[in-house]
Design a protein around this motif. Structure first.
Motif, PDB file in Angstrom:
ATOM      1  N   ILE A 161       0.853  -1.185   0.000  1.00  0.00           N
ATOM      2  CA  ILE A 161       0.000   0.000   0.000  1.00  0.00           C
ATOM      3  C   ILE A 161       0.888   1.232   0.000  1.00  0.00           C
ATOM      4  O   ILE A 161       1.804   1.347   0.815  1.00  0.00           O
ATOM      5  N   GLU A 162       0.633   2.138  -0.942  1.00  0.00           N
ATOM      6  CA  GLU A 162       1.408   3.371  -1.056  1.00  0.00           C
ATOM      7  C   GLU A 162       0.503   4.578  -0.841  1.00  0.00           C
ATOM      8  O   GLU A 162      -0.676   4.559  -1.226  1.00  0.00           O
ATOM      9  N   ASP A 163       1.065   5.613  -0.271  1.00  0.00           N
ATOM     10  CA  ASP A 163       0.330   6.863  -0.057  1.00  0.00           C
ATOM     11  C   ASP A 163       0.485   7.744  -1.291  1.00  0.00           C
ATOM     12  O   ASP A 163       1.564   8.264  -1.567  1.00  0.00           O
ATOM     13  N   PHE A 164      -0.601   7.896  -2.045  1.00  0.00           N
ATOM     14  CA  PHE A 164      -0.588   8.733  -3.248  1.00  0.00           C
ATOM     15  C   PHE A 164      -1.073  10.152  -2.957  1.00  0.00           C
ATOM     16  O   PHE A 164      -1.200  10.957  -3.878  1.00  0.00           O
ATOM     17  N   THR A 165      -1.331  10.460  -1.695  1.00  0.00           N
ATOM     18  CA  THR A 165      -1.886  11.773  -1.360  1.00  0.00           C
ATOM     19  C   THR A 165      -1.007  12.929  -1.847  1.00  0.00           C
ATOM     20  O   THR A 165      -1.532  13.881  -2.450  1.00  0.00           O
ATOM     21  N   PRO A 166       0.319  12.895  -1.630  1.00  0.00           N
ATOM     22  CA  PRO A 166       1.157  13.987  -2.146  1.00  0.00           C
ATOM     23  C   PRO A 166       1.101  14.099  -3.673  1.00  0.00           C
ATOM     24  O   PRO A 166       1.103  15.213  -4.218  1.00  0.00           O
ATOM     25  N   ARG A 167       1.040  12.965  -4.346  1.00  0.00           N
ATOM     26  CA  ARG A 167       0.960  12.975  -5.815  1.00  0.00           C
ATOM     27  C   ARG A 167      -0.357  13.592  -6.269  1.00  0.00           C
ATOM     28  O   ARG A 167      -0.389  14.374  -7.232  1.00  0.00           O
ATOM     29  N   VAL A 168      -1.431  13.245  -5.584  1.00  0.00           N
ATOM     30  CA  VAL A 168      -2.747  13.825  -5.892  1.00  0.00           C
ATOM     31  C   VAL A 168      -2.695  15.344  -5.743  1.00  0.00           C
ATOM     32  O   VAL A 168      -3.173  16.090  -6.616  1.00  0.00           O
ATOM     33  N   ALA A 169      -2.126  15.814  -4.641  1.00  0.00           N
ATOM     34  CA  ALA A 169      -2.042  17.259  -4.393  1.00  0.00           C
ATOM     35  C   ALA A 169      -1.219  17.952  -5.468  1.00  0.00           C
ATOM     36  O   ALA A 169      -1.584  19.048  -5.931  1.00  0.00           O
ATOM     37  N   LYS A 170      -0.125  17.320  -5.883  1.00  0.00           N
ATOM     38  CA  LYS A 170       0.735  17.922  -6.909  1.00  0.00           C
ATOM     39  C   LYS A 170       0.004  18.034  -8.243  1.00  0.00           C
ATOM     40  O   LYS A 170       0.018  19.095  -8.888  1.00  0.00           O
TER      41      LYS A 170
ATOM     42  N   ARG B 239       1.725  14.413 -16.930  1.00  0.00           N
ATOM     43  CA  ARG B 239       2.967  13.649 -16.838  1.00  0.00           C
ATOM     44  C   ARG B 239       3.103  12.937 -15.494  1.00  0.00           C
ATOM     45  O   ARG B 239       3.913  12.017 -15.357  1.00  0.00           O
ATOM     46  N   HIS B 240       2.328  13.357 -14.506  1.00  0.00           N
ATOM     47  CA  HIS B 240       2.398  12.735 -13.185  1.00  0.00           C
ATOM     48  C   HIS B 240       1.310  11.685 -12.965  1.00  0.00           C
ATOM     49  O   HIS B 240       1.250  11.076 -11.892  1.00  0.00           O
ATOM     50  N   LEU B 241       0.461  11.483 -13.973  1.00  0.00           N
ATOM     51  CA  LEU B 241      -0.588  10.474 -13.843  1.00  0.00           C
ATOM     52  C   LEU B 241       0.002   9.066 -13.933  1.00  0.00           C
ATOM     53  O   LEU B 241       0.966   8.833 -14.669  1.00  0.00           O
ATOM     54  N   PRO B 242      -0.569   8.106 -13.216  1.00  0.00           N
ATOM     55  CA  PRO B 242      -0.145   6.714 -13.393  1.00  0.00           C
ATOM     56  C   PRO B 242      -0.417   6.262 -14.826  1.00  0.00           C
ATOM     57  O   PRO B 242      -1.391   6.699 -15.449  1.00  0.00           O
ATOM     58  N   VAL B 243       0.431   5.407 -15.345  1.00  0.00           N
ATOM     59  CA  VAL B 243       0.247   4.874 -16.696  1.00  0.00           C
ATOM     60  C   VAL B 243      -0.691   3.676 -16.621  1.00  0.00           C
ATOM     61  O   VAL B 243      -0.392   2.674 -15.961  1.00  0.00           O
ATOM     62  N   GLU B 244      -1.832   3.788 -17.272  1.00  0.00           N
ATOM     63  CA  GLU B 244      -2.829   2.718 -17.263  1.00  0.00           C
ATOM     64  C   GLU B 244      -3.037   2.201 -18.677  1.00  0.00           C
ATOM     65  O   GLU B 244      -3.034   2.974 -19.634  1.00  0.00           O
ATOM     66  N   ARG B 245      -3.212   0.901 -18.792  1.00  0.00           N
ATOM     67  CA  ARG B 245      -3.484   0.279 -20.092  1.00  0.00           C
ATOM     68  C   ARG B 245      -4.605  -0.732 -19.936  1.00  0.00           C
ATOM     69  O   ARG B 245      -4.954  -1.120 -18.826  1.00  0.00           O
ATOM     70  N   VAL B 246      -5.154  -1.143 -21.070  1.00  0.00           N
ATOM     71  CA  VAL B 246      -6.301  -2.050 -21.041  1.00  0.00           C
ATOM     72  C   VAL B 246      -5.897  -3.400 -20.454  1.00  0.00           C
ATOM     73  O   VAL B 246      -4.864  -3.967 -20.807  1.00  0.00           O
TER      74      VAL B 246
END
Length: 198
Positions: free
Chosen positions: A152-161, A176-183
């Motif tokens: 489990i990772e804390d993405f809260t700082p990334r969300v704020a950025k 550019r800071h979004l997670p890379v998602e694929r089908v």
């Protein structure tokens, strides 16, 4: 042509990432234990979502009460597919169920629910495909907590950025800071029951 139902996610051969938003108390305890522990409740359904931007729409970038903290929960693909194999759609679909009565009986007895909602872009607008949410009931939640979770990772700082960049008019930089998602395509038997068509 109807909008496609697609699972888009960050994943590798063994694991897949889900996003959840919680209060600081639940998030801090989960991060410390690297799984969910009290005050997280084992007695109510928990919803896991592989789409980061759908959760940002749902939590309004972590500004809703009780959803201030964003967690990236990496679970095993075997656990994910076990959940999908037990899932029943939250709405009646004639191509999947023999009748509304058939659907209602299956839904009432299901341990996992699947709901499809329009996917969202960076600014929260609906896109032309549907994103999956998976609701894990108390009958399955112990497996989720004890067996499926890898980290489990804390993405809260990334969300704020990302949100700060977006509000500052720097959408390209925010992307550019979004997670890379694929089908992600589950096994065919699961896909058919969940309206996923290749």
């Amino acid at each position: 042509m109807p909008a496609p139902h697609e699972i888009r996610a960050t994943y590798d051969r063994d694991n897949i990432v889900m996003y959840q938003a919680y209060s600081p108390a639940i998030a801090d305890a989960a991060l410390k234990a690297q799984t969910f522990v009290p005050p997280f409740s084992m007695e109510r359904m928990t919803w896991i979502k592989p789409s980061f931007l759908w959760l940002m729409h749902r939590s309004n970038w972590g500004s809703k009460n009780g959803q201030e903290r964003t967690l990236a929960v990496t679970i095993s693909r075997s656990g994910w597919e076990e959940a999908l194999s037990k899932a029943v759609l939250t709405v009646y679909e004639p191509s999947v169920f023999k009748s509304k009565t058939d659907w209602d009986e299956r839904f009432q007895n299901s341990e996992v629910h699947v709901q499809w909602d329009p996917e969202r872009n960076l600014r929260g607008a609906s896109l032309n495909w549907y994103s999956i949410q998976v609701g894990i009931s108390r009958h399955v939640i112990r497996e989720f907590v004890d067996d499926w979770i890898q980290k489990i990772e804390d993405f809260t700082p990334r969300v704020a950025k990302i949100h700060t960049l977006l509000r500052s008019g720097k959408a390209d930089e925010a992307k550019r800071h979004l997670p890379v998602e694929r089908v992600y395509t589950p096994p065919a038997a699961i896909a058919r029951r969940l309206l996923i068509h290749s």
